[in-house]
Design an enzyme around this catalytic site. Structure first.
Site, PDB file in Angstrom:
ATOM      1  N   LYS A 191      -0.913   5.855  -1.016  1.00  0.00           N
ATOM      2  CA  LYS A 191      -0.347   5.456  -2.296  1.00  0.00           C
ATOM      3  C   LYS A 191      -0.245   3.930  -2.330  1.00  0.00           C
ATOM      4  O   LYS A 191       0.134   3.307  -1.332  1.00  0.00           O
ATOM      5  CB  LYS A 191       1.035   6.099  -2.456  1.00  0.00           C
ATOM      6  CG  LYS A 191       1.725   5.849  -3.789  1.00  0.00           C
ATOM      7  CD  LYS A 191       3.062   6.591  -3.797  1.00  0.00           C
ATOM      8  CE  LYS A 191       3.830   6.376  -5.084  1.00  0.00           C
ATOM      9  NZ  LYS A 191       5.117   7.099  -5.075  1.00  0.00           N
ATOM     10  N   SER A 198       5.928  10.249  -8.781  1.00  0.00           N
ATOM     11  CA  SER A 198       5.117   9.065  -9.004  1.00  0.00           C
ATOM     12  C   SER A 198       3.861   9.007  -8.126  1.00  0.00           C
ATOM     13  O   SER A 198       2.983   8.172  -8.357  1.00  0.00           O
ATOM     14  CB  SER A 198       5.956   7.815  -8.722  1.00  0.00           C
ATOM     15  OG  SER A 198       6.337   7.734  -7.355  1.00  0.00           O
ATOM     16  N   SER A 212       9.044  12.605  -6.335  1.00  0.00           N
ATOM     17  CA  SER A 212       7.698  12.029  -6.357  1.00  0.00           C
ATOM     18  C   SER A 212       6.712  12.745  -5.457  1.00  0.00           C
ATOM     19  O   SER A 212       5.519  12.495  -5.511  1.00  0.00           O
ATOM     20  CB  SER A 212       7.753  10.547  -5.981  1.00  0.00           C
ATOM     21  OG  SER A 212       8.454   9.811  -6.958  1.00  0.00           O
TER      22      SER A 212
END
Length: 287
Positions: A157, A237, A261
């Site tokens: 990420k 996210s 997330s």
């Protein structure tokens, strides 16, 4: 066949199938995803204005010259929807190599991820040295069996620091944020994992604006769900981490969680998210 998204608390996203008792949906090949004229959301922006496909792929053009569609289809039964033990078995048996595995994922990302009618916008950046690192892994001699993650291409990420790529958290303000590896990146590398690149996310890990759609960042554009592009939510996210695993763009991906997330993109993309207890892994080097 099953998908697993491992998150390190941070999160890890993996493709573990036959050994996993959980039952989840089988991910279909991207060209077969559901298409519909109606949007799940009225997306104002889809594609990134800050990622140049030419610049993204320039480091790999020469190395991928001999990796053809025929090669891709030949390798697909060995790699597509396979778990790590299976991939390592194919490599040990000589049917596959770390270099070919890495090129397969790069070829597939280039084929499907951006600027086409099936694009998912799940990858923000690629490690320009990853093919050389895969070749080095192939030439490594072992006195004892290596860690299972050795030679496996992993996406991070893009709020997790990694050398050779900026860590943007999806924000234009951090486009030149070039830093050393985060703790978890160091741990992955110390066990031989290959950092393939960076995954898109909800900008600032969803602390940019409450009304923004899941998976949108200014740098990466709008991440889209491979099961229903522009129809189904990606969750956030760690949207790019979840989508990239569901779409078979890497062996696994790492994300981060503050509140949902991991759970949200895992649920939305029919994969499984694993989050360790807070404190077991250092969170240093993460935006």
């Amino acid at each position: 066949m099953r998908k697993i998204l491992f998150f390190l608390s941070v999160a890890f996203v993996f493709s573990c199938k036959k050994e996993t008792p959980s039952t989840v949906l089988t991910v279909r090949e991207i060209p077969e995803v559901v298409r519909d004229s109606s949007d799940f959301r009225e997306f104002r922006v889809l594609d990134s204005r800050y990622i140049s496909k030419e610049e993204l792929w320039q480091p790999f053009n020469k190395d991928l010259e001999d990796f053809t569609e025929e090669t891709y289809n030949k390798l697909k039964p060995l790699i597509f929807e396979q778990d790590i033990p299976t991939l390592q078995k194919h490599i040990t048996n000589g049917g596959l190599s770390y270099e070919l595995l890495t090129k397969f994922y790069l070829y597939r990302i280039r084929k499907f991820d951006r600027e086409n009618e099936l694009s998912l916008n799940s990858v923000i950046a690629l490690n320009p040295n990853v093919i050389d690192e895969a070749k080095k892994a192939d030439n490594t001699q072992f006195a004892a069996p290596p860690h299972p993650i050795f030679g496996m291409p992993i996406l991070l990420k893009d709020n997790i620091n990694a050398a050779n790529m900026p860590t943007t958290a999806g924000a234009v303000a951090l486009q030149e944020n070039n830093v050393e590896d985060a703790f978890i990146t160091e741990r992955l590398k110390s066990n031989g994992a290959l950092i393939l690149g960076k995954a898109n996310l909800s900008e600032w890990a969803y602390f940019f604006c409450g009304d923004c759609p899941s998976g949108y960042s200014a740098v990466g554009g709008q991440t889209l769900n491979p099961y229903g592009r522009r129809i189904m939510d990606t969750g956030g996210s760690s949207s790019g981490s979840g989508v990239s695993v569901a779409a078979n763009f890497s062996v696994g991906a790492v994300g981060s969680e503050t509140s949902g997330s991991i759970l949200s993109p895992s649920s939305s993309n029919s994969i499984v998210g694993l989050k360790p207890t807070i404190g077991l892994l250092s969170r240093s080097g993460i935006v």
